[in-house]
Design an enzyme around this catalytic site. Structure first.
Site, PDB file in Angstrom:
ATOM      1  N   LYS A  54       0.842  -1.204   0.000  1.00  0.00           N
ATOM      2  CA  LYS A  54       0.000   0.000   0.000  1.00  0.00           C
ATOM      3  C   LYS A  54       0.877   1.253   0.000  1.00  0.00           C
ATOM      4  O   LYS A  54       0.617   2.215  -0.724  1.00  0.00           O
ATOM      5  CB  LYS A  54      -0.927   0.008   1.229  1.00  0.00           C
ATOM      6  CG  LYS A  54      -2.035  -1.032   1.122  1.00  0.00           C
ATOM      7  CD  LYS A  54      -2.773  -1.254   2.436  1.00  0.00           C
ATOM      8  CE  LYS A  54      -3.709  -2.447   2.310  1.00  0.00           C
ATOM      9  NZ  LYS A  54      -4.351  -2.844   3.562  1.00  0.00           N
ATOM     10  N   GLN A  98      -4.440  -0.962   9.762  1.00  0.00           N
ATOM     11  CA  GLN A  98      -4.295  -2.306   9.200  1.00  0.00           C
ATOM     12  C   GLN A  98      -4.853  -3.359  10.152  1.00  0.00           C
ATOM     13  O   GLN A  98      -4.522  -3.383  11.331  1.00  0.00           O
ATOM     14  CB  GLN A  98      -2.806  -2.588   8.903  1.00  0.00           C
ATOM     15  CG  GLN A  98      -2.535  -3.921   8.255  1.00  0.00           C
ATOM     16  CD  GLN A  98      -3.125  -4.053   6.849  1.00  0.00           C
ATOM     17  OE1 GLN A  98      -3.130  -3.100   6.074  1.00  0.00           O
ATOM     18  NE2 GLN A  98      -3.643  -5.226   6.527  1.00  0.00           N
ATOM     19  N   ASP A 121     -10.593   3.166   4.178  1.00  0.00           N
ATOM     20  CA  ASP A 121     -10.970   1.748   4.126  1.00  0.00           C
ATOM     21  C   ASP A 121     -12.497   1.594   4.121  1.00  0.00           C
ATOM     22  O   ASP A 121     -13.008   0.503   3.921  1.00  0.00           O
ATOM     23  CB  ASP A 121     -10.401   1.027   5.365  1.00  0.00           C
ATOM     24  CG  ASP A 121      -9.390  -0.040   4.986  1.00  0.00           C
ATOM     25  OD1 ASP A 121      -9.259  -0.324   3.783  1.00  0.00           O
ATOM     26  OD2 ASP A 121      -8.741  -0.591   5.901  1.00  0.00           O
TER      27      ASP A 121
END
Ligand code: NAP
Length: 282
Positions: A54, A98, A121
């Site tokens: 990422k 994460q 997200d």
């Protein structure tokens, strides 16, 4: 029939290239940078790899890397404080916590500290509510990646019978919402569904997001259906999905491979969300 193989890697690359130009023009017109803060707690090797890609791909797209790392034994309060700091920092356009987090932490409570305009997200309760109510916001990356693949392939969703196998907050539920928004007739199957094959055989579009290797076989698919495989599993033969690719590709009209299908799309959508987050805050 031999299915057309949907190339997620190629579409993701095209999206990232287009995005690079859009990021440049946003920076030129606003005079400010775009920054993505990936937050990694602990040293889970798989999470390190995901966060590493990422960061690399966001830098390639012209997005600043504002990575934060916390130790495995960080407390709920310490992670919350780091998220609050990033939330208040105008240099941070997007925050990605994460997952999975170490088991002593309450992931839902921490995710919900991220303001929805920075929730790249798309996993906060506010983002989920906005999606459910069709209010503009940031969409979860993997479900949005699946929709982008279907749309790029010209798959007609309006009126189509679509079955989503899996009902997680991360994939199944938001994907069902996105399909519904496109006027598909949506069925959500899960671990308590009776006779899964009878349900999936009714579908023109089957999306497998169950996290069970090779759950979907030839008996689950009707001739000509479009099959999208979200699952990822490490096996002796390398990465495999929730779909038995060899068997199903003889029946389906289009199918995503694993790897090279949905996986690369997730990061491409994350980068798109980071630009959108910067635009929302501007
Ligand atoms: P999850 O949270 O474990 O959810 C799995 C869902 O599948 C649950 O709703 C579960 O039902 C359902 N399920 C489990 N066994 C089933 C069965 N035998 N028949 C029908 N439904 C079944 O998983 P997730 O986070 O949604 O992820 C799903 C898969 O996608 C995993 O392999 C994950 O690694 C992969 N993934 C890939 C990407 C990517 O970028 N490509 C991103 C995210 C996830 P219940 O609700 O009844 O338990």
């Amino acid at each position: 029939m031999t299915a057309h193989i949907i190339d997620g890697k190629a579409l993701a690359k095209k999206i990232r290239e287009e995005l690079r130009a859009d990021v440049e023009s946003f920076k030129r017109s606003t005079g400010g940078p775009i920054g993505l803060a990936t937050v990694l707690v602990g040293d889970d090797p798989a999470s390190e790899v995901y966060v590493g890609s990422k960061r690399k791909l966001s830098k390639e797209a012209g997005i600043e890397d504002l990575h934060r790392r916390l130790p495995m034994d960080a407390t709920q309060e310490q992670v919350a404080a780091a998220l609050d700091e990033l939330a208040a920092d105008p240099a941070v356009s997007g925050i990605l916590l994460q997952l999975p987090l170490p088991s002593h932490l309450d992931a839902k409570a921490l995710i919900d500290r991220i303001p929805w305009e920075k929730d790249v997200d798309g996993l906060t309760t506010t983002s989920a509510g906005r999606l459910a109510r069709s209010v503009e916001g940031l969409l979860p990356c993997t479900p949005q990646g699946v929709i982008s693949l279907l749309e790029d392939e010209g798959v007609e969703l309006q009126g189509a019978n679509a079955v989503v196998v899996g009902r997680s907050d991360l994939v199944g539920k938001p994907l069902a919402q996105l399909l519904l928004q496109r006027n598909a007739t949506v069925t959500i199957a899960h671990s308590k569904t009776k006779d899964l094959a009878a349900v999936t055989r009714q579908a023109e579009v089957v999306i497998a997001a169950a996290g069970v290797p090779h759950l979907i076989g030839a008996e689950h698919i009707s001739a000509g259906a479009v099959v999208i495989d979200v699952g990822i599993h490490r096996s002796g033969e390398g990465l495999i999905g929730d779909v038995d690719f060899d068997a199903v590709s003889k029946i389906a009209s289009k199918i995503t491979p694993v790897p090279g299908g949905v996986g690369p799309m997730t990061i491409a959508e994350l980068l798109r969300n980071t630009l959108k987050a910067a635009q929302l805050q501007n």
